[in-house]
Design a protein around this motif. Sequence first.
Motif, PDB file in Angstrom:
ATOM      1  N   ASP A  29      -3.652 -57.646  -0.113  1.00 12.76           N
ATOM      2  CA  ASP A  29      -3.755 -56.692  -1.202  1.00 12.76           C
ATOM      3  C   ASP A  29      -2.372 -56.119  -1.431  1.00 12.76           C
ATOM      4  N   ARG A  30      -2.175 -55.657  -2.638  1.00 19.19           N
ATOM      5  CA  ARG A  30      -0.795 -55.315  -2.983  1.00 19.19           C
ATOM      6  C   ARG A  30      -0.204 -54.218  -2.118  1.00 19.19           C
ATOM      7  N   TRP A  31      -0.994 -53.214  -1.788  1.00 10.98           N
ATOM      8  CA  TRP A  31      -0.402 -52.098  -1.045  1.00 10.98           C
ATOM      9  C   TRP A  31       0.008 -52.500   0.352  1.00 10.98           C
ATOM     10  N   SER A  32      -0.799 -53.316   1.007  1.00  9.58           N
ATOM     11  CA  SER A  32      -0.416 -53.746   2.358  1.00  9.58           C
ATOM     12  C   SER A  32       0.911 -54.492   2.325  1.00  9.58           C
ATOM     13  N   LEU A  33       1.079 -55.349   1.338  1.00 10.81           N
ATOM     14  CA  LEU A  33       2.329 -56.104   1.250  1.00 10.81           C
ATOM     15  C   LEU A  33       3.514 -55.190   0.969  1.00 10.81           C
ATOM     16  N   LEU A  34       3.304 -54.202   0.107  1.00  9.81           N
ATOM     17  CA  LEU A  34       4.405 -53.299  -0.219  1.00  9.81           C
ATOM     18  C   LEU A  34       4.725 -52.378   0.956  1.00  9.81           C
ATOM     19  N   ILE A  35       3.700 -52.000   1.697  1.00 11.81           N
ATOM     20  CA  ILE A  35       3.932 -51.210   2.909  1.00 11.81           C
ATOM     21  C   ILE A  35       4.757 -52.028   3.894  1.00 11.81           C
ATOM     22  N   LEU A  36       4.404 -53.293   4.053  1.00 12.55           N
ATOM     23  CA  LEU A  36       5.139 -54.154   4.976  1.00 12.55           C
ATOM     24  C   LEU A  36       6.589 -54.329   4.536  1.00 12.55           C
TER      25      LEU A  36
ATOM     26  N   ARG B 251       8.003 -43.349  -1.628  1.00 10.51           N
ATOM     27  CA  ARG B 251       8.669 -44.567  -2.097  1.00 10.51           C
ATOM     28  C   ARG B 251       7.732 -45.449  -2.918  1.00 10.51           C
ATOM     29  N   LEU B 252       6.488 -45.573  -2.450  1.00 15.98           N
ATOM     30  CA  LEU B 252       5.561 -46.507  -3.083  1.00 15.98           C
ATOM     31  C   LEU B 252       4.804 -45.898  -4.254  1.00 15.98           C
ATOM     32  N   GLY B 253       4.600 -44.580  -4.215  1.00 16.17           N
ATOM     33  CA  GLY B 253       3.791 -43.971  -5.250  1.00 16.17           C
ATOM     34  C   GLY B 253       2.306 -44.281  -5.086  1.00 16.17           C
ATOM     35  N   VAL B 254       1.936 -44.742  -3.910  1.00 15.33           N
ATOM     36  CA  VAL B 254       0.524 -45.020  -3.638  1.00 15.33           C
ATOM     37  C   VAL B 254      -0.191 -43.695  -3.371  1.00 15.33           C
ATOM     38  N   THR B 255      -1.476 -43.660  -3.666  1.00 18.19           N
ATOM     39  CA  THR B 255      -2.211 -42.422  -3.383  1.00 18.19           C
ATOM     40  C   THR B 255      -2.309 -42.259  -1.866  1.00 18.19           C
ATOM     41  N   ARG B 256      -2.353 -41.021  -1.462  1.00 14.25           N
ATOM     42  CA  ARG B 256      -2.355 -40.714  -0.030  1.00 14.25           C
ATOM     43  C   ARG B 256      -3.594 -41.279   0.639  1.00 14.25           C
ATOM     44  N   HIS B 257      -4.660 -41.246  -0.104  1.00 21.99           N
ATOM     45  CA  HIS B 257      -5.928 -41.771   0.379  1.00 21.99           C
ATOM     46  C   HIS B 257      -5.797 -43.246   0.772  1.00 21.99           C
ATOM     47  N   ILE B 258      -5.291 -44.027  -0.149  1.00 21.27           N
ATOM     48  CA  ILE B 258      -5.158 -45.471   0.074  1.00 21.27           C
ATOM     49  C   ILE B 258      -4.128 -45.747   1.159  1.00 21.27           C
ATOM     50  N   LEU B 259      -3.044 -44.986   1.137  1.00 23.96           N
ATOM     51  CA  LEU B 259      -2.014 -45.203   2.151  1.00 23.96           C
ATOM     52  C   LEU B 259      -2.587 -44.989   3.553  1.00 23.96           C
ATOM     53  N   ALA B 260      -3.329 -43.904   3.724  1.00 22.18           N
ATOM     54  CA  ALA B 260      -3.925 -43.631   5.034  1.00 22.18           C
ATOM     55  C   ALA B 260      -4.845 -44.780   5.444  1.00 22.18           C
ATOM     56  N   ASP B 261      -5.612 -45.247   4.470  1.00 20.20           N
ATOM     57  CA  ASP B 261      -6.540 -46.343   4.755  1.00 20.20           C
ATOM     58  C   ASP B 261      -5.806 -47.615   5.163  1.00 20.20           C
ATOM     59  N   ARG B 262      -4.762 -47.972   4.426  1.00 24.94           N
ATOM     60  CA  ARG B 262      -4.039 -49.216   4.706  1.00 24.94           C
ATOM     61  C   ARG B 262      -3.283 -49.156   6.026  1.00 24.94           C
ATOM     62  N   LEU B 263      -2.704 -47.999   6.300  1.00 31.92           N
ATOM     63  CA  LEU B 263      -2.004 -47.861   7.581  1.00 31.92           C
ATOM     64  C   LEU B 263      -2.998 -48.018   8.729  1.00 31.92           C
ATOM     65  N   LYS B 264      -4.156 -47.419   8.566  1.00 26.22           N
ATOM     66  CA  LYS B 264      -5.182 -47.538   9.597  1.00 26.22           C
ATOM     67  C   LYS B 264      -5.574 -49.002   9.803  1.00 26.22           C
ATOM     68  N   LYS B 265      -5.735 -49.709   8.698  1.00 25.53           N
ATOM     69  CA  LYS B 265      -6.099 -51.128   8.786  1.00 25.53           C
ATOM     70  C   LYS B 265      -5.008 -51.946   9.460  1.00 25.53           C
ATOM     71  N   LEU B 266      -3.774 -51.706   9.053  1.00 23.31           N
ATOM     72  CA  LEU B 266      -2.673 -52.482   9.631  1.00 23.31           C
ATOM     73  C   LEU B 266      -2.546 -52.204  11.120  1.00 23.31           C
ATOM     74  N   VAL B 267      -2.822 -50.959  11.503  1.00 17.73           N
ATOM     75  CA  VAL B 267      -2.812 -50.645  12.934  1.00 17.73           C
ATOM     76  C   VAL B 267      -3.960 -51.374  13.639  1.00 17.73           C
ATOM     77  N   SER B 268      -5.130 -51.341  13.015  1.00 20.46           N
ATOM     78  CA  SER B 268      -6.286 -51.959  13.680  1.00 20.46           C
ATOM     79  C   SER B 268      -6.116 -53.475  13.786  1.00 20.46           C
ATOM     80  N   PHE B 269      -5.347 -54.056  12.887  1.00 21.78           N
ATOM     81  CA  PHE B 269      -5.073 -55.499  12.970  1.00 21.78           C
ATOM     82  C   PHE B 269      -3.926 -55.807  13.935  1.00 21.78           C
ATOM     83  N   GLY B 270      -3.283 -54.759  14.437  1.00 17.60           N
ATOM     84  CA  GLY B 270      -2.201 -54.999  15.386  1.00 17.60           C
ATOM     85  C   GLY B 270      -0.875 -55.346  14.741  1.00 17.60           C
ATOM     86  N   VAL B 271      -0.760 -55.097  13.462  1.00 18.32           N
ATOM     87  CA  VAL B 271       0.487 -55.385  12.751  1.00 18.32           C
ATOM     88  C   VAL B 271       1.459 -54.217  12.897  1.00 18.32           C
TER      89      VAL B 271
END
Lengths: 166, 166
Positions: free
Chosen positions: A22-29, A45-65
């Motif tokens: 998804d686009r936000w995960s790639l841009l976060i990376l 930097r990204l202009g992503v909503t805080r809600h989505i950012l928190a969610d994506r960071l949580k996911k990336l952590v849970s995936f071990g990235v």
Amino acid sequence: MRWDSLEQEQCSVARTVAVIGDRWSLLILRDCFLRVRRFEEFQSRLGVTRHILADRLKKLVSFGVLRRAPYQVNPTRHEYILTQKGLDLYPVVMAIVHWGDTHMVDERGRPLLHEHKNCGKMFDPVMVCSECGEPIIAKEVHVHAGPGAATGTAEEIAAREAARAR
Amino acid sequence: MRWDSLEQEQCSVARTVAVIGDRWSLLILRDCFLRVRRFEEFQSRLGVTRHILADRLKKLVSFGVLRRAPYQVNPTRHEYILTQKGLDLYPVVMAIVHWGDTHMVDERGRPLLHEHKNCGKMFDPVMVCSECGEPIIAKEVHVHAGPGAATGTAEEIAAREAARAR
DNA sequence: ACCATATAGTTCTAAAATAGAACTGTCAAA
DNA sequence: TTTGACAGTTCTATTTTAGAACTATATGGT
């Protein structure tokens, strides 16, 4: 097909897409590789909503990235750091950057240049064969079923996948 | 930030993500590289809804990644074929496959193996420096502002991006 | 003591995207 | 004339995302 079911697909693209597709995960990376580490910095930097950012960071952590590491106490705050698994995504990000540099730049040219510290030169990433070192072209690659596939040729696998999807 | 605005970002990742930054586009591309060409075949293999498939194929065509070519008349039917711009995405797809093969396989091992016809061996894709040929590692790369960036260092660019997002 | 600021989230509603299923149109073959 | 293949389009319900406001914890200034 739902997001969750992607992880269990028998295709490495599908399983990877479950993590970064998804686009936000790639841009976060991308930002992670530019040494961004903190929530507020990602957000501004990204202009992503805080809600989505928190969610994506949580996911990336849970995936071990990424891993979430404390950088201060009182109050305890954390930053997000690439794990080795995350660092291994560098070729993916660089391949994306290079394609964008080649096909999506405007008249001004590419926004960033990359210097290889080892040789000191500005470079492009090139994908080569681990065995002979030659650049890889789609037409010169033949696909075989691996051990993780149910037995059969690529065509049979395709047929099974099709049957399963129906 | 909306999808449309991504294309105008001054970052090659963002611009590329506008094209391939959703799971279905990436899975469609994977299938394209496995010689899938027709609507029904994409649909049955991927399990994507017809609505979304039609939308993504249209987008990929409009971005110049695929072209829609007639393969019969009465009734006229079309298939979707990778353009050179699309073929150039091969390193992206291979980088994704390789990461999945490395980090997301189950105990059975990788689902597909890749043979390099030139050398006849099963290979892994390796990303190397175009100048010295050495494999690229994130820590060994330094980023500079390119001509397409507003003038300044990478840090200044980051600051500007942050300011713009606020 | 009181207020502003910094950081990292969480919660809320409205808008947009997606899933899932049914439907349309064209033609060939039975 | 009916069936089937192919390539979509349309519809409603559900899920995801955007955008904004709010919460929590602590520091530093007045």
